[in-house]
Write a protein that holds these residues in place. Sequence first.
Motif, mmCIF file in Angstrom:
data_model
loop_
_atom_site.group_PDB
_atom_site.id
_atom_site.type_symbol
_atom_site.label_atom_id
_atom_site.label_comp_id
_atom_site.label_asym_id
_atom_site.label_seq_id
_atom_site.Cartn_x
_atom_site.Cartn_y
_atom_site.Cartn_z
ATOM 1 N N GLU A 459 3.232 -8.862 -1.279
ATOM 2 C CA GLU A 459 3.273 -10.073 -2.084
ATOM 3 C C GLU A 459 2.396 -11.168 -1.487
ATOM 4 O O GLU A 459 1.626 -11.819 -2.199
ATOM 5 N N ALA A 460 2.510 -11.375 -0.168
ATOM 6 C CA ALA A 460 1.691 -12.394 0.478
ATOM 7 C C ALA A 460 0.213 -12.044 0.384
ATOM 8 O O ALA A 460 -0.633 -12.906 0.088
ATOM 9 N N ALA A 461 -0.117 -10.781 0.634
ATOM 10 C CA ALA A 461 -1.518 -10.355 0.571
ATOM 11 C C ALA A 461 -2.096 -10.559 -0.824
ATOM 12 O O ALA A 461 -3.249 -11.001 -0.983
ATOM 13 N N PHE A 462 -1.303 -10.258 -1.843
ATOM 14 C CA PHE A 462 -1.785 -10.409 -3.223
ATOM 15 C C PHE A 462 -2.188 -11.846 -3.509
ATOM 16 O O PHE A 462 -3.270 -12.106 -4.052
ATOM 17 N N TYR A 463 -1.341 -12.800 -3.146
ATOM 18 C CA TYR A 463 -1.637 -14.203 -3.445
ATOM 19 C C TYR A 463 -2.730 -14.769 -2.543
ATOM 20 O O TYR A 463 -3.337 -15.794 -2.869
ATOM 21 N N LEU A 464 -3.001 -14.089 -1.437
ATOM 22 C CA LEU A 464 -4.117 -14.495 -0.572
ATOM 23 C C LEU A 464 -5.423 -13.822 -0.986
ATOM 24 O O LEU A 464 -6.445 -13.984 -0.323
ATOM 25 N N GLY A 465 -5.389 -13.057 -2.077
ATOM 26 C CA GLY A 465 -6.597 -12.405 -2.575
ATOM 27 C C GLY A 465 -6.906 -11.079 -1.907
ATOM 28 O O GLY A 465 -7.965 -10.502 -2.147
ATOM 29 N N LYS A 466 -6.001 -10.573 -1.104
ATOM 30 C CA LYS A 466 -6.220 -9.298 -0.405
ATOM 31 C C LYS A 466 -5.550 -8.181 -1.224
ATOM 32 O O LYS A 466 -4.578 -7.553 -0.787
ATOM 33 N N THR A 467 -6.068 -7.953 -2.406
ATOM 34 C CA THR A 467 -5.380 -7.065 -3.357
ATOM 35 C C THR A 467 -5.398 -5.603 -2.911
ATOM 36 O O THR A 467 -4.456 -4.865 -3.224
ATOM 37 N N ASP A 468 -6.440 -5.171 -2.203
ATOM 38 C CA ASP A 468 -6.467 -3.790 -1.732
ATOM 39 C C ASP A 468 -5.358 -3.544 -0.711
ATOM 40 O O ASP A 468 -4.726 -2.484 -0.711
ATOM 41 N N GLU A 469 -5.128 -4.526 0.157
ATOM 42 C CA GLU A 469 -4.051 -4.394 1.136
ATOM 43 C C GLU A 469 -2.690 -4.399 0.446
ATOM 44 O O GLU A 469 -1.782 -3.655 0.840
ATOM 45 N N ALA A 470 -2.557 -5.235 -0.568
ATOM 46 C CA ALA A 470 -1.306 -5.269 -1.324
ATOM 47 C C ALA A 470 -1.049 -3.923 -1.994
ATOM 48 O O ALA A 470 0.080 -3.397 -1.972
ATOM 49 N N LEU A 471 -2.076 -3.349 -2.601
ATOM 50 C CA LEU A 471 -1.955 -2.065 -3.284
ATOM 51 C C LEU A 471 -1.553 -0.964 -2.306
ATOM 52 O O LEU A 471 -0.677 -0.141 -2.603
ATOM 53 N N ASP A 472 -2.169 -0.950 -1.126
ATOM 54 C CA ASP A 472 -1.845 0.072 -0.134
ATOM 55 C C ASP A 472 -0.385 -0.032 0.292
ATOM 56 O O ASP A 472 0.310 0.988 0.440
ATOM 57 N N ALA A 473 0.118 -1.249 0.458
ATOM 58 C CA ALA A 473 1.501 -1.433 0.901
ATOM 59 C C ALA A 473 2.497 -0.934 -0.142
ATOM 60 O O ALA A 473 3.454 -0.230 0.193
ATOM 61 N N ILE A 474 2.284 -1.291 -1.414
ATOM 62 C CA ILE A 474 3.252 -0.838 -2.423
ATOM 63 C C ILE A 474 3.125 0.667 -2.652
ATOM 64 O O ILE A 474 4.120 1.328 -2.961
ATOM 65 N N ASN A 475 1.944 1.223 -2.457
ATOM 66 C CA ASN A 475 1.805 2.665 -2.626
ATOM 67 C C ASN A 475 2.431 3.442 -1.473
ATOM 68 O O ASN A 475 2.857 4.591 -1.662
ATOM 69 N N GLN A 476 2.503 2.853 -0.295
ATOM 70 C CA GLN A 476 3.265 3.489 0.780
ATOM 71 C C GLN A 476 4.736 3.612 0.369
ATOM 72 O O GLN A 476 5.379 4.640 0.597
ATOM 73 N N ILE A 477 5.248 2.546 -0.241
ATOM 74 C CA ILE A 477 6.635 2.555 -0.712
ATOM 75 C C ILE A 477 6.819 3.591 -1.826
ATOM 76 O O ILE A 477 7.771 4.376 -1.830
ATOM 77 N N ARG A 478 5.901 3.603 -2.791
ATOM 78 C CA ARG A 478 6.036 4.513 -3.931
ATOM 79 C C ARG A 478 5.847 5.973 -3.513
ATOM 80 O O ARG A 478 6.528 6.866 -4.016
ATOM 81 N N ASP A 479 4.951 6.219 -2.575
ATOM 82 C CA ASP A 479 4.733 7.583 -2.111
ATOM 83 C C ASP A 479 5.980 8.113 -1.425
ATOM 84 O O ASP A 479 6.396 9.262 -1.644
ATOM 85 N N ARG A 480 6.595 7.273 -0.610
ATOM 86 C CA ARG A 480 7.839 7.685 0.047
ATOM 87 C C ARG A 480 8.921 8.011 -0.982
ATOM 88 O O ARG A 480 9.718 8.918 -0.807
ATOM 89 N N ALA A 481 8.935 7.244 -2.083
ATOM 90 C CA ALA A 481 9.950 7.448 -3.117
ATOM 91 C C ALA A 481 9.637 8.618 -4.046
ATOM 92 O O ALA A 481 10.501 9.033 -4.821
ATOM 93 N N GLY A 482 8.422 9.152 -3.983
ATOM 94 C CA GLY A 482 8.051 10.231 -4.882
ATOM 95 C C GLY A 482 7.667 9.760 -6.264
ATOM 96 O O GLY A 482 7.785 10.501 -7.242
ATOM 97 N N MET A 483 7.165 8.521 -6.359
ATOM 98 C CA MET A 483 6.746 7.955 -7.638
ATOM 99 C C MET A 483 5.229 7.915 -7.721
ATOM 100 O O MET A 483 4.533 7.814 -6.709
ATOM 101 N N PRO A 484 4.661 7.989 -8.953
ATOM 102 C CA PRO A 484 3.208 7.956 -9.100
ATOM 103 C C PRO A 484 2.616 6.698 -8.467
ATOM 104 O O PRO A 484 3.184 5.608 -8.584
ATOM 105 N N LEU A 485 1.484 6.858 -7.816
ATOM 106 C CA LEU A 485 0.869 5.721 -7.136
ATOM 107 C C LEU A 485 0.255 4.763 -8.148
ATOM 108 O O LEU A 485 -0.189 5.164 -9.230
#
Length: 583
Positions: A459-485
Amino acid sequence: MKKILYIFSLSLLLFSCDDQLTKDANFISENVVFESEALTEAYVASLYNRSEFQISASQNMGMWAAVGAEHINFANWQTPNNAFLRQYTEATGPGPLDHWEYALNRDINYLLENIETSETLDQNYIQSKKAEARFLRAYNYFEMAKRFGGVPIITKVQSQDDPEEELYLPRNTEQEVYDFIYNEAQAILSDFNDVKSGANGRVDKYTVLMLQSRAMLYAASIARNGGIGPNGVTGIDASLANSYFQKSYDASKAIMDSGMFSLMDSDSDKVVNYASIFLTEGDSNPETIFAEVWEPVIRGHSLDLYAYPQGFGASWNSNFPVLYDFVELFDFTDGRSGKIDRSLLTASNEWDINDFFGNRDPRFRASVFYPECEFKGEPVWFHRRTVLANGSTVNSTNATETRLDGTEMPQASQPRNRRNTSLLRRKKVDGDNPNPAAGQSGQDYIVFRYGETLMNFAEAAFYLGKTDEALDAINQIRDRAGMPLRTVATEDNIRHERQVELCFEDHRFWDLIRWRIAPQYLDNVRTRGLVFDYKLATDTYIITLKNAETQVRSFGPERYYLPFSSSLLGDNPNFVQNPGYEQ
């Protein structure tokens, strides 16, 4: 004993909540406490014990889920339901959501002022106790700021003989409180080494960083989405939002870069793996950053007693009905939205229960009891009746029917299972508890975990304009959960991921507050539950909607802060009421 426990029984004997260690001859005098490590540990234990990590060890542990419309409690006479049904005015005050812990602050300030004079304690030990106490004071201010905005910052022990201008302090601004929290955390970081102790209930370096990660994200959100209130002590100037996002980002990244934590990912079964986060304790859990330690009998809670479905050995049971409105947030593993068109939930449609629920996000299946899910080796039932092949219906909970696959099922479920929503909270419930009775549950309450670190960072990275870092963080969560990235990070999918990942962990209500979107979900809303009728001939369910609550929820914009009671305002002539509650 399974882990470190903070001498809780000793601390409760030595300390009362209102008057720690009185100077009566029958008790230990305050002025000798800091001449003994054992007594100092007991004093510090009382500070931990009174800090609000988990709001209750009983039915009220569902408080924040109830006011945040995740799940409710079984009956409206229970405090969590009363908390969202009651009115909030100056006359009624903050009610069960209150947290005004200046007695706790007084005792923290007493330690900070007096432990240095010890003639027997080692200086390194003294510094470590001061650092723990300053963390607990900062955490306490965070709990008060979340509720009230600006509150008085008091860092010395007050005496009734002090001048009035020192006793009747005005409110500091909300910004000043959040800055105090950050600066206190920053000041004590160097007092901790790199050794982890948070999973065993002792504040460490990473616990302090997580307070910065969470509190600064709150401050940033308030600045970005709110603005300064008319009384001058609520809200934060919008120009400061990015500076707070940066502080949250930096604290989260320090934890991530430390390499000391990782997502729990030890079981290939994604449902089992996610459930294990909340049942694996101490250093065996790579995800736990700080936990409040519980132990049956010694210091047990009653989650299993209240959360077990009816029919599984708990005398109370079925206490936390999950709202279907919240269930809709859990998408399907094939990428379909979890929001099924409600117009299809009629008596003329039939549903495969394994698809309707069983193919949802594994985090749903680990967090919610739903029809035919397995618990303790048996299916849990939620249907109100069985529709026979000839069209007649039976609703006996004592009789059974033979299904198409040859298995037996009751003609109707136990009544408590289906009373409110026909769905129940499962997250954190221990299916291996041999005695789900009062005080007999020992699951630790995880205050900070690495999954939240990644969500705060995203969330912090997204609002700071670091959208690639934000995407990587939420995809780590989704990958662990077995959800589509995800392929892109957006505000909506970051918020959605947070609501799902951190469900029933006391975050959603406060997230809706700081994002300033609470009325959208909590005002003029009547939440829904489900009714299940099982069709024997087709092995399907008829699923229809029902009202889960007795009345429409109300949440005006003034509720972003709680009201001060008239008695508190009367005690301090320098206090101002929060906006929207002035009489």
